[in-house]
Design a protein around this motif. Structure first.
Motif, PDB file in Angstrom:
ATOM      1  N   ILE A  79       0.833  -1.208   0.000  1.00 55.41           N
ATOM      2  CA  ILE A  79       0.000   0.000   0.000  1.00 55.41           C
ATOM      3  C   ILE A  79       0.863   1.251   0.000  1.00 55.41           C
ATOM      4  O   ILE A  79       0.521   2.254  -0.651  1.00 55.41           O
ATOM      5  CB  ILE A  79      -0.979  -0.032   1.195  1.00 55.41           C
ATOM      6  N   ALA A  80       1.993   1.235   0.707  1.00 55.90           N
ATOM      7  CA  ALA A  80       2.894   2.385   0.684  1.00 55.90           C
ATOM      8  C   ALA A  80       3.409   2.638  -0.725  1.00 55.90           C
ATOM      9  O   ALA A  80       3.473   3.782  -1.201  1.00 55.90           O
ATOM     10  CB  ALA A  80       4.060   2.153   1.642  1.00 55.90           C
ATOM     11  N   ARG A  81       3.747   1.557  -1.428  1.00 57.68           N
ATOM     12  CA  ARG A  81       4.203   1.699  -2.810  1.00 57.68           C
ATOM     13  C   ARG A  81       3.103   2.294  -3.679  1.00 57.68           C
ATOM     14  O   ARG A  81       3.335   3.198  -4.487  1.00 57.68           O
ATOM     15  CB  ARG A  81       4.621   0.333  -3.344  1.00 57.68           C
ATOM     16  N   ARG A  82       1.875   1.809  -3.520  1.00 58.37           N
ATOM     17  CA  ARG A  82       0.761   2.297  -4.331  1.00 58.37           C
ATOM     18  C   ARG A  82       0.406   3.741  -3.975  1.00 58.37           C
ATOM     19  O   ARG A  82      -0.004   4.519  -4.860  1.00 58.37           O
ATOM     20  CB  ARG A  82      -0.455   1.382  -4.130  1.00 58.37           C
ATOM     21  N   THR A  83       0.549   4.094  -2.721  1.00 55.97           N
ATOM     22  CA  THR A  83       0.280   5.477  -2.320  1.00 55.97           C
ATOM     23  C   THR A  83       1.174   6.434  -3.092  1.00 55.97           C
ATOM     24  O   THR A  83       0.721   7.474  -3.592  1.00 55.97           O
ATOM     25  CB  THR A  83       0.507   5.642  -0.800  1.00 55.97           C
ATOM     26  N   HIS A  84       2.454   6.094  -3.200  1.00 56.87           N
ATOM     27  CA  HIS A  84       3.376   6.934  -3.963  1.00 56.87           C
ATOM     28  C   HIS A  84       3.071   6.870  -5.459  1.00 56.87           C
ATOM     29  O   HIS A  84       3.029   7.898  -6.145  1.00 56.87           O
ATOM     30  CB  HIS A  84       4.828   6.475  -3.720  1.00 56.87           C
ATOM     31  N   ALA A  85       2.850   5.669  -5.970  1.00 57.00           N
ATOM     32  CA  ALA A  85       2.695   5.498  -7.418  1.00 57.00           C
ATOM     33  C   ALA A  85       1.382   6.067  -7.935  1.00 57.00           C
ATOM     34  O   ALA A  85       1.339   6.664  -9.025  1.00 57.00           O
ATOM     35  CB  ALA A  85       2.799   4.018  -7.771  1.00 57.00           C
ATOM     36  N   GLU A  86       0.302   5.880  -7.175  1.00 62.21           N
ATOM     37  CA  GLU A  86      -1.024   6.275  -7.643  1.00 62.21           C
ATOM     38  C   GLU A  86      -1.471   7.629  -7.102  1.00 62.21           C
ATOM     39  O   GLU A  86      -2.532   8.132  -7.477  1.00 62.21           O
ATOM     40  CB  GLU A  86      -2.039   5.195  -7.242  1.00 62.21           C
ATOM     41  N   HIS A  87      -0.684   8.194  -6.172  1.00 61.82           N
ATOM     42  CA  HIS A  87      -1.028   9.476  -5.557  1.00 61.82           C
ATOM     43  C   HIS A  87      -2.421   9.427  -4.944  1.00 61.82           C
ATOM     44  O   HIS A  87      -3.243  10.340  -5.131  1.00 61.82           O
ATOM     45  CB  HIS A  87      -0.923  10.617  -6.572  1.00 61.82           C
ATOM     46  N   ARG A  88      -2.674   8.354  -4.243  1.00 61.97           N
ATOM     47  CA  ARG A  88      -3.947   8.184  -3.555  1.00 61.97           C
ATOM     48  C   ARG A  88      -3.704   8.112  -2.052  1.00 61.97           C
ATOM     49  O   ARG A  88      -2.694   7.574  -1.590  1.00 61.97           O
ATOM     50  CB  ARG A  88      -4.643   6.901  -4.032  1.00 61.97           C
ATOM     51  N   PRO A  89      -4.640   8.627  -1.259  1.00 59.82           N
ATOM     52  CA  PRO A  89      -4.444   8.625   0.187  1.00 59.82           C
ATOM     53  C   PRO A  89      -4.386   7.211   0.765  1.00 59.82           C
ATOM     54  O   PRO A  89      -5.074   6.288   0.278  1.00 59.82           O
ATOM     55  CB  PRO A  89      -5.666   9.376   0.721  1.00 59.82           C
ATOM     56  N   LEU A  90      -3.578   7.061   1.785  1.00 61.48           N
ATOM     57  CA  LEU A  90      -3.460   5.775   2.466  1.00 61.48           C
ATOM     58  C   LEU A  90      -4.816   5.292   2.958  1.00 61.48           C
ATOM     59  O   LEU A  90      -5.162   4.105   2.819  1.00 61.48           O
ATOM     60  CB  LEU A  90      -2.491   5.922   3.649  1.00 61.48           C
ATOM     61  N   ARG A  91      -5.617   6.169   3.496  1.00 63.34           N
ATOM     62  CA  ARG A  91      -6.937   5.814   4.027  1.00 63.34           C
ATOM     63  C   ARG A  91      -7.800   5.193   2.931  1.00 63.34           C
ATOM     64  O   ARG A  91      -8.496   4.198   3.149  1.00 63.34           O
ATOM     65  CB  ARG A  91      -7.607   7.066   4.594  1.00 63.34           C
ATOM     66  N   GLU A  92      -7.747   5.755   1.751  1.00 61.04           N
ATOM     67  CA  GLU A  92      -8.566   5.257   0.643  1.00 61.04           C
ATOM     68  C   GLU A  92      -8.138   3.851   0.224  1.00 61.04           C
ATOM     69  O   GLU A  92      -8.980   2.977  -0.023  1.00 61.04           O
ATOM     70  CB  GLU A  92      -8.433   6.227  -0.529  1.00 61.04           C
ATOM     71  N   LEU A  93      -6.862   3.615   0.156  1.00 60.29           N
ATOM     72  CA  LEU A  93      -6.368   2.300  -0.249  1.00 60.29           C
ATOM     73  C   LEU A  93      -6.648   1.245   0.811  1.00 60.29           C
ATOM     74  O   LEU A  93      -6.992   0.102   0.491  1.00 60.29           O
ATOM     75  CB  LEU A  93      -4.859   2.380  -0.532  1.00 60.29           C
ATOM     76  N   LEU A  94      -6.514   1.613   2.055  1.00 59.51           N
ATOM     77  CA  LEU A  94      -6.814   0.662   3.133  1.00 59.51           C
ATOM     78  C   LEU A  94      -8.281   0.252   3.105  1.00 59.51           C
ATOM     79  O   LEU A  94      -8.623  -0.906   3.374  1.00 59.51           O
ATOM     80  CB  LEU A  94      -6.470   1.276   4.490  1.00 59.51           C
ATOM     81  N   ALA A  95      -9.156   1.201   2.788  1.00 58.91           N
ATOM     82  CA  ALA A  95     -10.594   0.913   2.788  1.00 58.91           C
ATOM     83  C   ALA A  95     -10.978  -0.112   1.724  1.00 58.91           C
ATOM     84  O   ALA A  95     -12.028  -0.754   1.830  1.00 58.91           O
ATOM     85  CB  ALA A  95     -11.380   2.209   2.581  1.00 58.91           C
ATOM     86  N   GLU A  96     -10.132  -0.290   0.737  1.00 54.45           N
ATOM     87  CA  GLU A  96     -10.429  -1.256  -0.326  1.00 54.45           C
ATOM     88  C   GLU A  96     -10.015  -2.681   0.035  1.00 54.45           C
ATOM     89  O   GLU A  96     -10.315  -3.612  -0.715  1.00 54.45           O
ATOM     90  CB  GLU A  96      -9.709  -0.824  -1.609  1.00 54.45           C
ATOM     91  N   GLU A  97      -9.341  -2.847   1.160  1.00 59.71           N
ATOM     92  CA  GLU A  97      -8.860  -4.171   1.548  1.00 59.71           C
ATOM     93  C   GLU A  97      -9.931  -4.914   2.344  1.00 59.71           C
ATOM     94  O   GLU A  97     -10.335  -4.448   3.414  1.00 59.71           O
ATOM     95  CB  GLU A  97      -7.588  -4.056   2.385  1.00 59.71           C
ATOM     96  N   PRO A  98     -10.419  -6.071   1.850  1.00 59.13           N
ATOM     97  CA  PRO A  98     -11.459  -6.820   2.567  1.00 59.13           C
ATOM     98  C   PRO A  98     -11.033  -7.217   3.976  1.00 59.13           C
ATOM     99  O   PRO A  98     -11.876  -7.274   4.882  1.00 59.13           O
ATOM    100  CB  PRO A  98     -11.660  -8.063   1.683  1.00 59.13           C
ATOM    101  N   GLU A  99      -9.749  -7.453   4.180  1.00 55.80           N
ATOM    102  CA  GLU A  99      -9.272  -7.894   5.493  1.00 55.80           C
ATOM    103  C   GLU A  99      -9.426  -6.818   6.570  1.00 55.80           C
ATOM    104  O   GLU A  99      -9.381  -7.121   7.757  1.00 55.80           O
ATOM    105  CB  GLU A  99      -7.794  -8.276   5.398  1.00 55.80           C
ATOM    106  N   LEU A 100      -9.609  -5.593   6.144  1.00 59.39           N
ATOM    107  CA  LEU A 100      -9.627  -4.484   7.100  1.00 59.39           C
ATOM    108  C   LEU A 100     -11.024  -3.934   7.340  1.00 59.39           C
ATOM    109  O   LEU A 100     -11.174  -2.913   8.018  1.00 59.39           O
ATOM    110  CB  LEU A 100      -8.703  -3.360   6.598  1.00 59.39           C
ATOM    111  N   GLN A 101     -12.035  -4.599   6.767  1.00 53.39           N
ATOM    112  CA  GLN A 101     -13.397  -4.129   6.984  1.00 53.39           C
ATOM    113  C   GLN A 101     -13.733  -4.216   8.474  1.00 53.39           C
ATOM    114  O   GLN A 101     -13.387  -5.171   9.159  1.00 53.39           O
ATOM    115  CB  GLN A 101     -14.381  -4.980   6.178  1.00 53.39           C
ATOM    116  N   GLY A 102     -14.387  -3.192   8.966  1.00 52.95           N
ATOM    117  CA  GLY A 102     -14.772  -3.158  10.374  1.00 52.95           C
ATOM    118  C   GLY A 102     -13.809  -2.379  11.253  1.00 52.95           C
ATOM    119  O   GLY A 102     -14.137  -2.047  12.396  1.00 52.95           O
ATOM    120  N   LEU A 103     -12.613  -2.097  10.739  1.00 53.73           N
ATOM    121  CA  LEU A 103     -11.666  -1.290  11.518  1.00 53.73           C
ATOM    122  C   LEU A 103     -12.008   0.195  11.377  1.00 53.73           C
ATOM    123  O   LEU A 103     -12.517   0.640  10.342  1.00 53.73           O
ATOM    124  CB  LEU A 103     -10.244  -1.525  11.032  1.00 53.73           C
TER     125      LEU A 103
END
Length: 336
Positions: free
Chosen positions: A286-310
């Motif tokens: 996700i850190a790599r994608r944050t730099h590459a895609e210029h997207r916020p960390l929060r947004e990328l984390l929200a797309e991860e099924p493993e993190l639903q509910g956090l």
């Protein structure tokens, strides 16, 4: 002659240290107010020039104040111990006895009372502890004030702008500039002070009962050091009393890494949920994608099924990851 020269030197030092102590008191008071006002103002913590984890400006100001109080305490101890010199040609008080004084050993104490200085245990013609103590407290004070100055110089850069001097200096050629002149003067003093202090320490190696060269080498560097630190103390008092803090810039800069400034917290929080290996793998990607895609960390984390509910809003908010900064600031401000 050395009795008079050394005593006069201590009187000049005493007058200078009184001024320095007053200005250190002003600075400590100003920084105490700043630290209390910005106890919970979040800002990027920087290590090796890069954003590390969030901190608060209150904790930074409390740290500056702690150094100032360290300088004050050292300077006050030296000020209280500045001694007179009265011992005669070779430190034996012999001439006073020859001129009829019944007990010459009582003269230095009486002399000290007259001049509001300390009475030495022994003559110090070649025992230069008082001068070395002056060197130490003055060089430390210059360095302590220099720490404040270099932080202000960094934080007041155009591209950072988290603080500003209350009234900067103009430029002879660029009307738009407001140069941080006081911080510049203080930083210059911090760089100058160690050199004259080193000469004073070197003069401790003084031969015989009065040296040829070691004592004489003290005169100019001690005067320079007293002037330099006296000016720095005055400038720091004015700098800290007029310092302008810009919390909005600090908050904006917390987002420059698109949320990665809280990656340390995420590593700790996600390891129990995903396991250490999976948490590291996920955050690295996700850190790599944050730099590459210029997207916020929060947004990328929200797309991860493993993190639903956090509660990702809490986990990724830099203002909620300042640790014990507030408590540490409170503790520091208890010191008087």
């Amino acid at each position: 002659s050395q009795d008079f020269m050394d005593t006069a030197t201590m009187l000049v030092a005493a007058r200078t240290l009184d001024l320095v102590l007053a200005d250190l008191g002003r600075t400590a008071a100003a920084l105490g107010r700043t630290a209390a006002a910005h106890r919970d103002t979040p800002m990027p913590g920087r290590t090796l020039t890069q954003h590390a984890v969030p901190t608060t400006f209150g904790l930074k100001a409390a740290g500056w104040r702690s150094l100032v109080l360290d300088a004050r305490d050292r300077t006050a101890r030296v000020r209280a111990s500045l001694p007179v010199q009265l011992a005669g040609a070779a430190g034996t008080l012999a001439a006073f006895g020859a001129y009829g004084v019944a007990d010459p050993t009582v003269l230095p104490e009486a002399y000290a009372r007259e001049l509001a200085l300390a009475a030495p245990l022994l003559p110090w013609h070649t025992l230069r502890t008082p001068v070395a103590d002056l060197a130490g407290c003055l060089a430390f004070t210059a360095g302590a004030l220099g720490k404040i100055a270099v932080d202000v110089l960094t934080l007041s850069r155009t591209e950072i702008g988290e603080v500003a001097e209350g009234s900067g200096g103009g430029s002879s050629a660029m009307p738009h500039k407001a140069n941080p002149v006081r911080a510049t003067l203080i930083a210059a003093a911090a760089r100058r002070a160690p050199q004259p202090a080193a000469v004073l320490y070197g003069s401790l190696a003084a031969e015989d009962e009065r040296p040829a060269g070691a004592w004489h080498a003290e005169w100019e560097p001690l005067r320079d050091l007293l002037r330099t630190v006296g000016g720095a103390a005055r400038d720091t008092a004015e700098l800290t009393e007029g310092l302008r803090v810009r919390p909005e810039a600090m908050r904006e800069h917390l987002g420059l890494t698109e949320g990665l400034i809280v990656s340390e917290r995420l590593s700790a929080e996600l390891a129990p949920v995903l396991g250490r290996a999976r948490a590291k793998e996920l955050l690295t990607d996700i850190a790599r994608r944050t730099h590459a895609e210029h997207r916020p960390l929060r947004e990328l984390l929200a797309e991860e099924p493993e993190l639903q509910g956090l509660d990702l809003d809490d986990l990724t908010d830099p203002a909620r990851y300042t640790g014990s900064a507030g408590a540490l600031t409170d503790r520091a401000l208890e010191r008087r």
